[in-house]
Design a protein around this motif. Structure first.
Motif, PDB file in Angstrom:
ATOM      1  N   ALA A   1       0.821  -1.202   0.000  1.00 44.43           N
ATOM      2  CA  ALA A   1       0.000   0.000   0.000  1.00 44.43           C
ATOM      3  C   ALA A   1       0.858   1.256   0.000  1.00 44.43           C
ATOM      4  CB  ALA A   1      -0.932  -0.009   1.212  1.00 44.43           C
ATOM      5  N   LEU A   2       1.939   1.245   0.768  1.00 44.61           N
ATOM      6  CA  LEU A   2       2.826   2.400   0.805  1.00 44.61           C
ATOM      7  C   LEU A   2       3.600   2.548  -0.495  1.00 44.61           C
ATOM      8  CD1 LEU A   2       4.163   2.013   4.445  1.00 44.61           C
ATOM      9  CD2 LEU A   2       2.579   3.748   3.609  1.00 44.61           C
ATOM     10  N   ALA A   3       4.029   1.414  -1.061  1.00 43.08           N
ATOM     11  CA  ALA A   3       4.808   1.464  -2.297  1.00 43.08           C
ATOM     12  C   ALA A   3       3.965   1.953  -3.467  1.00 43.08           C
ATOM     13  CB  ALA A   3       5.377   0.079  -2.613  1.00 43.08           C
ATOM     14  N   GLU A   4       2.669   1.596  -3.470  1.00 42.95           N
ATOM     15  CA  GLU A   4       1.813   1.979  -4.589  1.00 42.95           C
ATOM     16  C   GLU A   4       1.596   3.487  -4.676  1.00 42.95           C
ATOM     17  OE1 GLU A   4      -1.662  -0.377  -4.018  1.00 42.95           O
ATOM     18  OE2 GLU A   4      -0.897  -2.047  -5.209  1.00 42.95           O
ATOM     19  N   ALA A   5       1.937   4.175  -3.600  1.00 43.57           N
ATOM     20  CA  ALA A   5       1.795   5.633  -3.626  1.00 43.57           C
ATOM     21  C   ALA A   5       2.914   6.292  -4.439  1.00 43.57           C
ATOM     22  CB  ALA A   5       1.809   6.175  -2.197  1.00 43.57           C
ATOM     23  N   HIS A   6       3.916   5.514  -4.807  1.00 45.28           N
ATOM     24  CA  HIS A   6       5.059   6.058  -5.532  1.00 45.28           C
ATOM     25  C   HIS A   6       5.239   5.270  -6.835  1.00 45.28           C
ATOM     26  CE1 HIS A   6       6.173   8.384  -1.965  1.00 45.28           C
ATOM     27  NE2 HIS A   6       5.946   7.291  -1.270  1.00 45.28           N
ATOM     28  N   ALA A   7       4.872   5.834  -7.956  1.00 44.31           N
ATOM     29  CA  ALA A   7       5.056   5.177  -9.246  1.00 44.31           C
ATOM     30  C   ALA A   7       6.540   5.122  -9.578  1.00 44.31           C
ATOM     31  CB  ALA A   7       4.290   5.931 -10.328  1.00 44.31           C
TER      32      ALA A   7
ATOM     33  N   ARG B   1       3.946  -6.817  -5.688  1.00 43.95           N
ATOM     34  CA  ARG B   1       3.217  -5.699  -6.279  1.00 43.95           C
ATOM     35  C   ARG B   1       3.956  -4.375  -6.132  1.00 43.95           C
ATOM     36  NH1 ARG B   1      -2.735  -5.800  -3.979  1.00 43.95           N
ATOM     37  NH2 ARG B   1      -2.861  -4.009  -5.405  1.00 43.95           N
ATOM     38  N   GLU B   2       5.186  -4.418  -5.673  1.00 48.56           N
ATOM     39  CA  GLU B   2       5.972  -3.186  -5.539  1.00 48.56           C
ATOM     40  C   GLU B   2       6.358  -2.704  -6.938  1.00 48.56           C
ATOM     41  OE1 GLU B   2       9.512  -2.234  -5.772  1.00 48.56           O
ATOM     42  OE2 GLU B   2       8.742  -0.301  -5.087  1.00 48.56           O
ATOM     43  N   PRO B   3       6.024  -1.458  -7.309  1.00 53.02           N
ATOM     44  CA  PRO B   3       6.161  -1.016  -8.704  1.00 53.02           C
ATOM     45  C   PRO B   3       7.551  -1.190  -9.306  1.00 53.02           C
ATOM     46  CG  PRO B   3       4.833   0.545  -7.474  1.00 53.02           C
ATOM     47  CD  PRO B   3       5.368  -0.438  -6.469  1.00 53.02           C
ATOM     48  N   ALA B   4       8.599  -0.847  -8.566  1.00 45.33           N
ATOM     49  CA  ALA B   4       9.953  -0.966  -9.119  1.00 45.33           C
ATOM     50  C   ALA B   4      10.301  -2.424  -9.393  1.00 45.33           C
ATOM     51  CB  ALA B   4      10.970  -0.347  -8.156  1.00 45.33           C
TER      52      ALA B   4
END
Length: 300
Positions: A83-89, A282-285
């Motif tokens: 959830a925290l990671a999804e805030a940063h594309a 699901r972490e974008p990077a």
């Protein structure tokens, strides 16, 4: 119990102690002193009314209550991380992230050149760091986040998410002009022919050692090398043979100095897979990097 007053840092300590089986190693991972980690664990024990861990030689082991609690804690923490990671594309052209990757020495030689070429074009400021690890440590390193992904034939790595990148089999690499190749460029060798050869064994590649042991060829080993990189040059200048992945052996054969020989090698087929932890799925990077790795493999 009422969790409104629960400090989530206590659960981070619990999770680290559970994974490591050690308060000191958990403290090291979390950048805490050992007394601070022990104090956090004591507070959680008091809140839950359970000792959670029992001392044993070399560390601690979880109680049945801790065993039941561990998966719920890990799932909750992973949900928060995502959830925290999804805030940063993730913006690859601007990113300066470090990705840590497990590869063997032969994997580095085979896969890093095309991967680095792709990174130069798509994410020029990204740093890629290879961290070869014993197979038994890879899953835990992925789960802790000290590795982002692992690539290879890793049958001992379990509990991870994975994607098959390619299927291959083991073959023999000989020098062109080897005495056993007279009259035929690439014969299929039977066991008698295999026992007439002398071999280089590479200790960092356990499957090739297993094949030699299964065929009772250990007495035919004339060189036991720690790493693979010098082996092709040795094969080219001697009559020694080496067992290696056929796909990589074919690349040496294309240089003109080698011949790849199929042989009756036991259990020689294997899959090279990409492994990662479900905690960072699901972490974008990490999603971006996994997609890039799969694209690079498909193009090879």
């Amino acid at each position: 119990m009422d969790i409104s007053g629960l400090d989530l840092n206590l659960l981070r300590v619990f999770d680290a102690v559970f994974r490591h089986g050690s308060v000191s190693r958990a403290a090291q991972e979390l950048s805490l002193s050992q007394p601070a980690a022990s104090q956090a664990l004591t507070r959680l024990r008091q809140l839950l009314g359970d000792p959670l861990f029992e001392r044993m030689h070399g560390g601690v082991r979880p109680t049945p209550r801790a065993e039941r609690l561990a998966q719920a804690v890990r799932t909750a923490m992973a949900t928060l991380e995502v959830a925290l990671a999804e805030a940063h594309a993730f913006e690859p052209l601007e990113a300066r992230k470090r990705f840590r990757l497990h590869l063997s020495d032969i994997g580095e030689a085979r896969f890093l050149p095309p991967l680095m070429q792709a990174l130069r074009q798509r994410a020029p400021h990204v740093l890629l760091e290879t961290l070869p690890m014993p197979m038994a440590e890879i899953a835990d390193a992925l789960d802790r986040g000290s590795l982002d992904m692992a690539i290879g034939f890793l049958p001992g790595v379990t509990g991870t998410q994975q994607q098959v990148l390619l299927s291959d089999h083991y073959a023999l690499l000989l020098r062109k002009g080897h005495p056993l190749l007279r009259g035929s460029h690439a014969p299929r060798m039977n066991l008698k022919s295999l026992k007439s050869l002398e071999y280089v064994a590479v200790r960092s590649h356990s499957e090739t050692l297993r094949i030699l042991q299964t065929l009772d060829l250990e007495s035919r080993v004339r060189l036991s090398a720690a790493h693979f990189m010098a082996v092709p040059s040795i094969v080219r200048q001697t009559d020694l043979a080496v067992v290696m992945p056929a796909e990589i052996a074919a690349r040496f054969q294309s240089e003109g100095d080698y011949v790849v020989v199929d042989a009756a090698l036991p259990e020689s087929h294997f899959d090279v897979s990409l492994h990662w932890s479900w905690r960072f799925a699901r972490e974008p990077a990490n999603q971006w990097m996994r997609q890039l790795v799969q694209e690079v493999f498909q193009q090879q």
